[in-house]
Structures are given as C-alpha cells and as structure tokens.
Design an enzyme around this catalytic site. Structure first.
Site, PDB file in Angstrom:
ATOM      1  N   THR A 134       0.826  -1.198   0.000  1.00 10.44           N
ATOM      2  CA  THR A 134       0.000   0.000   0.000  1.00 10.44           C
ATOM      3  C   THR A 134       0.867   1.258   0.000  1.00 10.44           C
ATOM      4  O   THR A 134       2.019   1.225   0.438  1.00 10.44           O
ATOM      5  CB  THR A 134      -0.893  -0.013   1.264  1.00 10.44           C
ATOM      6  OG1 THR A 134      -1.420   1.290   1.486  1.00 10.44           O
ATOM      7  CG2 THR A 134      -0.119  -0.407   2.512  1.00 10.44           C
ATOM      8  N   LYS A 164       2.213  -3.462   7.404  1.00  8.49           N
ATOM      9  CA  LYS A 164       2.469  -3.659   5.971  1.00  8.49           C
ATOM     10  C   LYS A 164       3.933  -3.318   5.656  1.00  8.49           C
ATOM     11  O   LYS A 164       4.590  -4.013   4.876  1.00  8.49           O
ATOM     12  CB  LYS A 164       1.528  -2.790   5.126  1.00  8.49           C
ATOM     13  CG  LYS A 164       0.074  -3.209   5.150  1.00  8.49           C
ATOM     14  CD  LYS A 164      -0.191  -4.588   4.553  1.00  8.49           C
ATOM     15  CE  LYS A 164       0.042  -4.647   3.059  1.00  8.49           C
ATOM     16  NZ  LYS A 164      -0.377  -5.976   2.514  1.00  8.49           N
TER      17      LYS A 164
HETATM   18  P1  NAD Z   1      -9.742  -7.249   2.496  1.00  2.46           P
HETATM   19  O1  NAD Z   1      -9.705  -6.951   3.962  1.00  2.46           O
HETATM   20  O2  NAD Z   1     -10.962  -6.929   1.725  1.00  2.46           O
HETATM   21  O3  NAD Z   1      -9.447  -8.802   2.251  1.00  2.46           O
HETATM   22  C1  NAD Z   1      -8.427  -9.482   2.927  1.00  2.46           C
HETATM   23  C2  NAD Z   1      -8.597 -10.967   2.631  1.00  2.46           C
HETATM   24  O4  NAD Z   1      -7.546 -11.672   3.307  1.00  2.46           O
HETATM   25  C3  NAD Z   1      -9.916 -11.549   3.148  1.00  2.46           C
HETATM   26  O5  NAD Z   1     -10.479 -12.414   2.190  1.00  2.46           O
HETATM   27  C4  NAD Z   1      -9.504 -12.325   4.390  1.00  2.46           C
HETATM   28  O6  NAD Z   1     -10.361 -13.422   4.669  1.00  2.46           O
HETATM   29  C5  NAD Z   1      -8.109 -12.767   4.010  1.00  2.46           C
HETATM   30  N1  NAD Z   1      -7.271 -13.039   5.173  1.00  2.46           N
HETATM   31  C6  NAD Z   1      -7.082 -12.238   6.248  1.00  2.46           C
HETATM   32  N2  NAD Z   1      -6.261 -12.832   7.119  1.00  2.46           N
HETATM   33  C7  NAD Z   1      -5.896 -14.020   6.580  1.00  2.46           C
HETATM   34  C8  NAD Z   1      -5.034 -15.073   6.990  1.00  2.46           C
HETATM   35  N3  NAD Z   1      -4.372 -15.010   8.152  1.00  2.46           N
HETATM   36  N4  NAD Z   1      -4.881 -16.127   6.175  1.00  2.46           N
HETATM   37  C9  NAD Z   1      -5.549 -16.210   4.990  1.00  2.46           C
HETATM   38  N5  NAD Z   1      -6.375 -15.248   4.569  1.00  2.46           N
HETATM   39  C10 NAD Z   1      -6.544 -14.156   5.351  1.00  2.46           C
HETATM   40  O7  NAD Z   1      -8.464  -6.509   1.893  1.00  2.46           O
HETATM   41  P2  NAD Z   1      -8.288  -5.801   0.488  1.00  2.46           P
HETATM   42  O8  NAD Z   1      -8.807  -4.427   0.577  1.00  2.46           O
HETATM   43  O9  NAD Z   1      -8.773  -6.710  -0.563  1.00  2.46           O
HETATM   44  O10 NAD Z   1      -6.695  -5.709   0.424  1.00  2.46           O
HETATM   45  C11 NAD Z   1      -5.925  -6.772  -0.137  1.00  2.46           C
HETATM   46  C12 NAD Z   1      -4.468  -6.401  -0.053  1.00  2.46           C
HETATM   47  O11 NAD Z   1      -4.234  -5.179  -0.763  1.00  2.46           O
HETATM   48  C13 NAD Z   1      -3.979  -6.164   1.374  1.00  2.46           C
HETATM   49  O12 NAD Z   1      -2.686  -6.711   1.483  1.00  2.46           O
HETATM   50  C14 NAD Z   1      -3.927  -4.647   1.497  1.00  2.46           C
HETATM   51  O13 NAD Z   1      -2.946  -4.247   2.410  1.00  2.46           O
HETATM   52  C15 NAD Z   1      -3.581  -4.244   0.080  1.00  2.46           C
HETATM   53  N6  NAD Z   1      -4.045  -2.918  -0.346  1.00  2.46           N
HETATM   54  C16 NAD Z   1      -5.351  -2.560  -0.161  1.00  2.46           C
HETATM   55  C17 NAD Z   1      -5.785  -1.323  -0.629  1.00  2.46           C
HETATM   56  C18 NAD Z   1      -7.236  -0.904  -0.496  1.00  2.46           C
HETATM   57  O14 NAD Z   1      -7.583   0.236  -0.862  1.00  2.46           O
HETATM   58  N7  NAD Z   1      -8.139  -1.768  -0.036  1.00  2.46           N
HETATM   59  C19 NAD Z   1      -4.890  -0.444  -1.248  1.00  2.46           C
HETATM   60  C20 NAD Z   1      -3.562  -0.856  -1.410  1.00  2.46           C
HETATM   61  C21 NAD Z   1      -3.144  -2.102  -0.967  1.00  2.46           C
END
Ligand code: NAD
Ligand code: TYD
Length: 366
Positions: A134, A164
C-alpha cells in the site's frame, strides 16, 4: 501458462484479481488460499467457482505446512499475496491481528516458498513472489509535498501501515539474502465491486440507502488517491509480466480527492439514480434520496481518527514508463459503475454486514 497461489483471494481486491486473471488468462491455474475472516466472502468468488482451473482452499497463511503442501500439490510457480488485515480503524483498536497476519503471515509464506522453491534439489526457475502493499507505508503528505515515489522513505503511522511496512521489508530481505524472486506493488486506495462496507466509499453508498448518517472524520479535508480495483489488477498483471525482480512499483490513479468531496459526489450520484429509476424508491423507501433531494444532510462530522494521515498521493512514473501502465477507468466512470454495482447487489452487502460493526464504529467516533 502460470500456476498461481492467490492469498486473500476471497477479499475485495483479491477476488477482483481472480476474476480479472481467469478472464484474461483462461488456461492458467488459480488456487485461492483464504481464511475467510469477516472481510473474506466465498460469495465473492461465485462467478469462478465452477471453473475447472480454479480451486478454493479455506486456510490460514500462518499455516506454513499447509502452504508448502499447496505449493507442491499444485506445482505453484507464482504466489500473489493479498491476504491481510486491511482496515486502519480496526488496527487502532485491535492491532494484534495485524501483527499476526500481516507480519507473521507474510513471514510464514516466505519460509514456505523458500523451502519449496529454493531449498529443494533444484531451484524452481521462473518462480515469483508478488507482494501486494500500500501507499500508506510512505506515511503522510502535506498539501504541497510531491507525491510518493518508490524512493520515498517509509514512515508508516498506523498499526496497519506499520505492519504492511514490516512485511514489505521481509519480502525485500528474502530477495537480497536468499535470492527469492520477489516484486512488490504499493497501491493507492481502491474502490469498486465487493468492497467491504466498512471502508469509506461502500459505507457511504450503503448508509445513504439505509438513511444512516455519513460520518466524516475530522474536517473531511484528508486526501486520498482513488483507483478502480480492476486497474489495480491490471497493474499487478504488468508487474508480474515485465516487472524487474527485487523492485517496488507504485500503482495509482492520479486521482486525488478530499474525503468530503467524495461523499458529496456519491450523494449526488445516488440521488440521480433515484430520479432515473423509480423502482429504487420502492426498494429503499426510507432513503432520504427517495423522499427529498437532500442526501447531503446525512453528512455528520465526527471526531478524527487518531493519527489520521492527511494526504496520500502516488507518483507512478516508474510503473508507467517501465511497464506502460495507465489506469483505464476515470473516477467518473469508475464511481458510476461502483454505485450501480451496489444498487444491483443489495443481497451481497446486506449479507456481509450484520450491523455489529456499524454499532461498534459509531461508539468509537461518537
Ligand atoms: P480485504 O480486507 O478486503 O481482504 C483481505 C482478505 O484476506 C480476506 O479475504 C480475508 O479473509 C483474508 N485473510 C485475512 N487474514 C488471513 C489469513 N491469516 N490467512 C488467509 N487469509 C486471510 O483486503 P483488500 O482491501 O482486498 O486488500 C488486499 C491487499 O491489498 C492487502 O494486502 C492490502 O494491504 C492491500 N491494499 C489494499 C488497498 C485498499 O484500498 N483496499 C490499497 C492498497 C493495498
Ligand atoms: P478508508 O476507506 O478507511 O481507507 P484508508 O484509511 O485506508 O485511507 O478511509 C478513507 C478515508 O476516509 C480516510 O481518510 C478516513 C476517512 N473516513 C471517514 O471520514 N469516515 C468513515 O466513516 C470512514 C470509514 C473513513
């Protein structure tokens, strides 16, 4: 033909990535590993569940032996790591899960791939560990600071962004120390289908439909760079195809908005939908958009988030120049699609929200 292990593929971005990937590369194999926390929904993968090249595994990334077994059983050559605890507000009240999944979970994955890909009799040629990170690891900007580049020093401010950042460093170290083929992408705020309604954009859409207040933290002038989620998937695709091993790539929308302006824009869009489609007033009779055109009256300024980062902005020049990356959606087209998606998928967002989160967050910010 690639064989992908996608962690967190039942979450918001992971699920969109899986849809994107199987549509674009139908011959590839995709295995999703997801613990199905509150943020993970198997329903997010409904459209691919009968695809013979898709497998879902319910499990935790901290389970190193499970990951090793999956790598071997499915001959995985590419791991795309989305799984994380991702909500800043939750990281403030309960950081433990963030340390466990984001740091220890990433470390566990790195140990698993090192054992299977590097430490076997022959190193697996062409393997790749892609880490999804991120822009929040870079910290906060003032209104006049230049946008984050890949050379901006890390300065995370929340337990989420700190966890992160720690995982990014571990991924980097596994490349430099052990020769693991890694890439990392640092992306700005995503929005689009399957976004869990605790995050700003889906929260505002669903609260308008329920005639609930639209909480604005602090003065609402905090700025985020918003990217349509499919454009993130496309950016990761380009990094996987042509990114240089060991490098970080910024992915952004060149699309900075103050929170209050986002909320006002969505309010107007939803009102317009109620004008265009009379059915909506029948489906959501309590919504102020159905009665009078005064949705903005739901805006409620609440106390600020502790340590709230003021501004994020991405300079994606490196990704644009090296990989030819450009977002396809403008904010106008992306947000219109997103509002439509939430109007058409009420069953999805009703089922993922049980109300307890909204009550809890209202207490935190009252
Ligand atoms: P989210 O919270 O919607 O989904 C996270 C997923 O990970 C879920 O399906 C959850 O069940 C799974 N999960 C959590 N802990 C787990 C574990 N211990 N083992 C297996 N699965 C597990 O998150 P998102 O918004 O889809 O983000 C996905 C990635 O992208 C993350 O790494 C986040 O840091 C990164 N990111 C998100 C954004 C954003 O705007 N949402 C922006 C940049 C980067
Ligand atoms: P969020 O969607 O939680 O993403 P992030 O904190 O990772 O950027 O929040 C986006 C912005 O909106 C952030 O500045 C916090 C703010 N915000 C509100 O003002 N009210 C809300 O109810 C929420 C969830 C967020």
């Amino acid at each position: 033909m690639k064989k992908l292990l996608v962690t967190g593929g039942a979450g918001f971005i992971g699920a969109n990535f899986v849809h994107y990937w199987l549509q674009r590369y139908p011959a590839d194999q995709v295995v999703v590993l997801d613990a199905l926390t509150y943020a993970g929904n198997i329903a997010n993968l409904d459209s691919v569940k009968d695809n013979k090249n898709f497998t879902f595994v319910h499990g935790n990334i901290c389970d190193q032996s499970l990951v090793e077994a999956l790598l071997v059983e499915h001959n995985i050559d590419t791991l795309v790591h989305f799984a994380a605890e991702s909500h800043v507000d939750r990281s403030i009240t309960g950081p433990d899960a963030f340390i466990e999944t984001n740091i220890m979970g990433t470390y566990s994955l790195l140990k698993a791939v090192k054992k299977v890909w590097l430490d076997a009799d022959t190193v697996l040629e062409g393997h790749r560990f892609h880490h999804v990170s991120t822009d929040e690891v870079y910290g906060t900007l003032s209104a006049t600071d230049p946008a984050f580049t890949e050379d901006t020093a890390y300065a995370p401010n929340s337990p989420y962004s700190a966890s992160k950042a720690a995982s990014d460093h571990l991924v980097r170290a596994y490349h430099h120390t052990f020769g693991l083929n890694v890439t990392t992408s640092n992306c700005s705020n995503n929005y689009g289908p399957f976004h869990f309604p605790e995050k700003l954009i889906p929260l505002v859409i669903t609260n308008i439909l329920h005639n609930k207040s639209l909480p604005i933290y602090g003065d609402g002038q905090q700025i985020r760079d918003w990217l349509y989620v499919e454009d993130h998937a496309h950016g990761i695709d380009l990094v996987l195809q042509n990114g240089r091993i060991g490098e970080n790539y910024n992915i952004g929308g060149n699309n900075e908005w103050a929170n209050i302006d986002i909320v006002k824009t969505i309010s107007k869009l939803v009102e317009q939908e109620f004008i265009n489609n009379e059915e909506l007033a029948k489906r959501f009779p309590g919504a102020i958009a159905a009665i009078e055109k005064n949705t903005e009256s739901l805006i409620t300024y609440v106390k600020d988030r502790p340590g709230h980062d003021r501004r994020y902005a991405i300079d994606a020049t490196k990704t644009n120049d090296e990989l030819g990356y450009q977002p396809k959606e403008s904010f106008e087209t992306g947000i219109a699609k997103t509002v439509q998606w939430y109007l058409n998928n009420e069953a999805w967002w009703q089922s993922v929200m049980d109300g307890s989160y909204q009550n809890w967050i209202a207490e935190q910010y009252s």
